[in-house]
Design a protein around this motif. Structure first.
Motif, mmCIF file in Angstrom:
data_model
loop_
_atom_site.group_PDB
_atom_site.id
_atom_site.type_symbol
_atom_site.label_atom_id
_atom_site.label_comp_id
_atom_site.label_asym_id
_atom_site.label_seq_id
_atom_site.Cartn_x
_atom_site.Cartn_y
_atom_site.Cartn_z
ATOM 1 N N ARG A 22 -2.935 13.125 -6.030
ATOM 2 C CA ARG A 22 -3.910 12.110 -5.635
ATOM 3 C C ARG A 22 -3.645 10.758 -6.279
ATOM 4 O O ARG A 22 -4.233 9.761 -5.878
ATOM 5 N N ILE A 23 -2.781 10.731 -7.301
ATOM 6 C CA ILE A 23 -2.573 9.471 -8.027
ATOM 7 C C ILE A 23 -1.120 9.019 -8.056
ATOM 8 O O ILE A 23 -0.813 7.968 -8.618
ATOM 9 N N THR A 24 -0.213 9.797 -7.443
ATOM 10 C CA THR A 24 1.209 9.438 -7.455
ATOM 11 C C THR A 24 1.544 8.598 -6.230
ATOM 12 O O THR A 24 1.269 8.993 -5.101
ATOM 13 N N TYR A 25 2.165 7.446 -6.456
ATOM 14 C CA TYR A 25 2.552 6.563 -5.356
ATOM 15 C C TYR A 25 3.758 7.127 -4.595
ATOM 16 O O TYR A 25 4.613 7.811 -5.156
ATOM 17 N N LEU A 26 3.833 6.771 -3.311
ATOM 18 C CA LEU A 26 5.030 6.948 -2.483
ATOM 19 C C LEU A 26 5.595 8.368 -2.519
ATOM 20 O O LEU A 26 6.750 8.591 -2.866
ATOM 21 N N SER A 181 -2.945 -7.726 -9.861
ATOM 22 C CA SER A 181 -4.383 -7.515 -10.019
ATOM 23 C C SER A 181 -4.709 -6.471 -11.071
ATOM 24 O O SER A 181 -5.878 -6.171 -11.300
ATOM 25 N N GLY A 182 -3.698 -5.881 -11.674
ATOM 26 C CA GLY A 182 -3.938 -4.770 -12.582
ATOM 27 C C GLY A 182 -3.904 -3.492 -11.773
ATOM 28 O O GLY A 182 -4.650 -3.338 -10.804
ATOM 29 N N GLU A 183 -3.032 -2.574 -12.148
ATOM 30 C CA GLU A 183 -2.859 -1.353 -11.366
ATOM 31 C C GLU A 183 -4.192 -0.641 -11.194
ATOM 32 O O GLU A 183 -5.028 -0.615 -12.087
ATOM 33 N N SER A 184 -4.398 -0.072 -10.002
ATOM 34 C CA SER A 184 -5.640 0.639 -9.726
ATOM 35 C C SER A 184 -5.840 1.753 -10.747
ATOM 36 O O SER A 184 -4.895 2.414 -11.147
ATOM 37 N N ASN A 185 -7.084 1.945 -11.197
ATOM 38 C CA ASN A 185 -7.310 2.939 -12.238
ATOM 39 C C ASN A 185 -7.224 4.347 -11.670
ATOM 40 O O ASN A 185 -7.150 4.562 -10.469
ATOM 41 N N ILE A 186 -7.259 5.326 -12.553
ATOM 42 C CA ILE A 186 -6.978 6.713 -12.185
ATOM 43 C C ILE A 186 -8.032 7.287 -11.241
ATOM 44 O O ILE A 186 -7.793 8.283 -10.559
ATOM 45 N N LEU A 187 -9.203 6.645 -11.166
ATOM 46 C CA LEU A 187 -10.276 7.163 -10.329
ATOM 47 C C LEU A 187 -10.319 6.510 -8.954
ATOM 48 O O LEU A 187 -11.276 6.688 -8.213
ATOM 49 N N ALA A 188 -9.293 5.756 -8.595
ATOM 50 C CA ALA A 188 -9.251 5.125 -7.275
ATOM 51 C C ALA A 188 -8.693 6.090 -6.232
ATOM 52 O O ALA A 188 -7.815 6.881 -6.520
ATOM 53 N N LYS A 189 -9.217 6.005 -5.027
ATOM 54 C CA LYS A 189 -8.683 6.781 -3.911
ATOM 55 C C LYS A 189 -7.461 6.048 -3.362
ATOM 56 O O LYS A 189 -7.571 5.203 -2.478
ATOM 57 N N ARG A 190 -6.303 6.396 -3.870
ATOM 58 C CA ARG A 190 -5.093 5.695 -3.450
ATOM 59 C C ARG A 190 -4.738 5.983 -1.996
ATOM 60 O O ARG A 190 -3.923 5.278 -1.412
ATOM 61 N N ASN A 191 -5.316 6.998 -1.428
ATOM 62 C CA ASN A 191 -5.053 7.290 -0.016
ATOM 63 C C ASN A 191 -6.014 6.552 0.904
ATOM 64 O O ASN A 191 -5.956 6.713 2.123
ATOM 65 N N ARG A 192 -6.895 5.748 0.339
ATOM 66 C CA ARG A 192 -7.871 5.008 1.145
ATOM 67 C C ARG A 192 -7.991 3.575 0.625
ATOM 68 O O ARG A 192 -8.979 3.201 0.003
ATOM 69 N N LEU A 193 -6.942 2.812 0.848
ATOM 70 C CA LEU A 193 -6.993 1.387 0.535
ATOM 71 C C LEU A 193 -7.233 0.637 1.841
ATOM 72 O O LEU A 193 -6.469 0.770 2.794
ATOM 73 N N PHE A 194 -8.298 -0.132 1.885
ATOM 74 C CA PHE A 194 -8.653 -0.872 3.091
ATOM 75 C C PHE A 194 -8.164 -2.315 2.983
ATOM 76 O O PHE A 194 -8.346 -2.959 1.950
ATOM 77 N N ILE A 195 -7.533 -2.787 4.046
ATOM 78 C CA ILE A 195 -7.096 -4.177 4.132
ATOM 79 C C ILE A 195 -7.940 -4.860 5.200
ATOM 80 O O ILE A 195 -7.901 -4.481 6.375
ATOM 81 N N GLN A 207 -6.500 0.692 7.267
ATOM 82 C CA GLN A 207 -6.477 1.621 6.131
ATOM 83 C C GLN A 207 -5.050 2.089 5.885
ATOM 84 O O GLN A 207 -4.339 2.465 6.814
ATOM 85 N N ILE A 208 -4.630 2.058 4.612
ATOM 86 C CA ILE A 208 -3.284 2.512 4.266
ATOM 87 C C ILE A 208 -3.378 3.541 3.148
ATOM 88 O O ILE A 208 -4.402 3.641 2.455
ATOM 89 N N ASN A 209 -2.299 4.284 2.973
ATOM 90 C CA ASN A 209 -2.228 5.344 1.975
ATOM 91 C C ASN A 209 -1.119 5.002 0.981
ATOM 92 O O ASN A 209 0.066 5.055 1.323
ATOM 93 N N LEU A 210 -1.495 4.654 -0.236
ATOM 94 C CA LEU A 210 -0.505 4.293 -1.252
ATOM 95 C C LEU A 210 0.298 5.501 -1.719
ATOM 96 O O LEU A 210 1.360 5.342 -2.329
ATOM 97 N N ASN A 211 -0.207 6.699 -1.453
ATOM 98 C CA ASN A 211 0.519 7.915 -1.831
ATOM 99 C C ASN A 211 1.674 8.223 -0.887
ATOM 100 O O ASN A 211 2.543 9.031 -1.211
ATOM 101 N N ASP A 212 1.652 7.606 0.286
ATOM 102 C CA ASP A 212 2.574 7.961 1.357
ATOM 103 C C ASP A 212 3.828 7.087 1.316
ATOM 104 O O ASP A 212 3.745 5.859 1.364
ATOM 105 N N ARG A 213 4.985 7.724 1.234
ATOM 106 C CA ARG A 213 6.249 6.989 1.172
ATOM 107 C C ARG A 213 6.545 6.235 2.457
ATOM 108 O O ARG A 213 7.259 5.226 2.455
#
Length: 270
Positions: A22-26, A181-195, A207-213
């Motif tokens: 849930r917290i690992t990018y790409l 902006s300072g990396e999103s903290n550990i409690l952020a939903k990285r799979n639900r970033l809204f632009i 909506q984008i997913n920061l976890n998704d490569r």
């Protein structure tokens, strides 16, 4: 009773843990084409070209073999302001004072040339439009340089800092915005970033997913001027933020252990 309390404690601790997935990018997520390390990833088919909009700020500079010609296009004191503020390279307000702002109709007003409509154009098209207007006014060649006055964007939600920021570059990725902006903290939903993105005449929410490569090949890999980025918090946020979550759980465990000890002592006396 002891077994029931132990089961409840186990369930609570398990629900309080956050999986690395849930917290690992790409990551290579199931259902998407796998992208391997060192693999070339082309940009999205939608080519990144920002279209100027009303209220944008652009930096326009002029050059000529005759300095008196370029002085015609300089607002009084703007060059001195620019020179005095360049020491603070990270200060995005520089162009607010020295740049040219598009009005609500998308026009930029230049000395001698008056209002020229450049909204709805790319930077190159706007530059050519102003160059054409100058060529019609002066016989001697005057060179025009036009560029966006940085990329302004706003962060809200579970970022290191929520504010409006400026990246003084022509192009920036979503990860550039995260880093600035300072990396999103550990409690952020990285799979639900809204632009929240501005378009000609309106706005869209993506909506984008920061976890998704596969984000690397997405049309939203690059941010645009005036983007608003919002990161949702996880439900575990109710137990505390990323800084005090461990302390909260430790305190809870202490109280629970004390309660169990007290219960054992009382039970032994009866």
């Amino acid at each position: 009773m002891k077994h029931s309390l132990l089961i409840c404690l186990t369930i609570l601790m398990a629900s309080s843990c956050i999986s690395n997935k849930r917290i690992t990018y790409l990551q290579n997520l199931p259902g998407n084409p796998e992208i391997n390390l060192d693999e070339f990833i082309p940009y999205a088919e939608v080519q990144y070209k920002y279209i100027l909009q009303p209220f944008d700020i652009v930096d326009i500079d002029f050059a000529s073999a005759s300095p008196e010609l370029t002085e015609v296009f300089e607002f009084q004191g703007s060059r001195n302001i620019r020179g005095g503020m360049m020491g603070g390279a990270g200060n995005g307000d520089l162009f607010f004072f020295t740049g040219y702002s598009l009005d609500e109709s998308g026009n930029v007003e230049l000395p001698k040339l008056g209002k020229i409509k450049i909204s709805g154009m790319t930077e190159e098209e706007a530059k050519n439009s102003i160059q054409h207007a100058i060529n019609a006014y002066f016989k001697e060649e005057v060179y025009v340089k036009l560029r966006m006055a940085g990329i302004r964007y706003t962060t809200l939600g579970e970022f290191g800092s929520s504010s409006t920021k400026v990246i003084l570059r022509n192009r920036a990725t979503i990860f550039d915005a995260l880093a600035a902006s300072g990396e999103s903290n550990i409690l952020a939903k990285r799979n639900r970033l809204f632009i929240i993105r501005q378009y000609d005449g309106g706005t869209k929410i993506h909506q984008i997913n920061l976890n998704d490569r596969s984000l690397l090949a997405s049309p939203f890999f690059f941010i645009q001027n005036n983007d608003i980025l919002y990161l949702e918090p996880m439900k575990i946020r109710q137990f505390g933020n990323a800084d005090n979550l461990a302390s909260s759980l430790q305190l809870f465990g202490t109280f629970l252990a004390s309660g169990l000890l007290l219960f054992g002592l009382l039970r032994g006396n009866f």
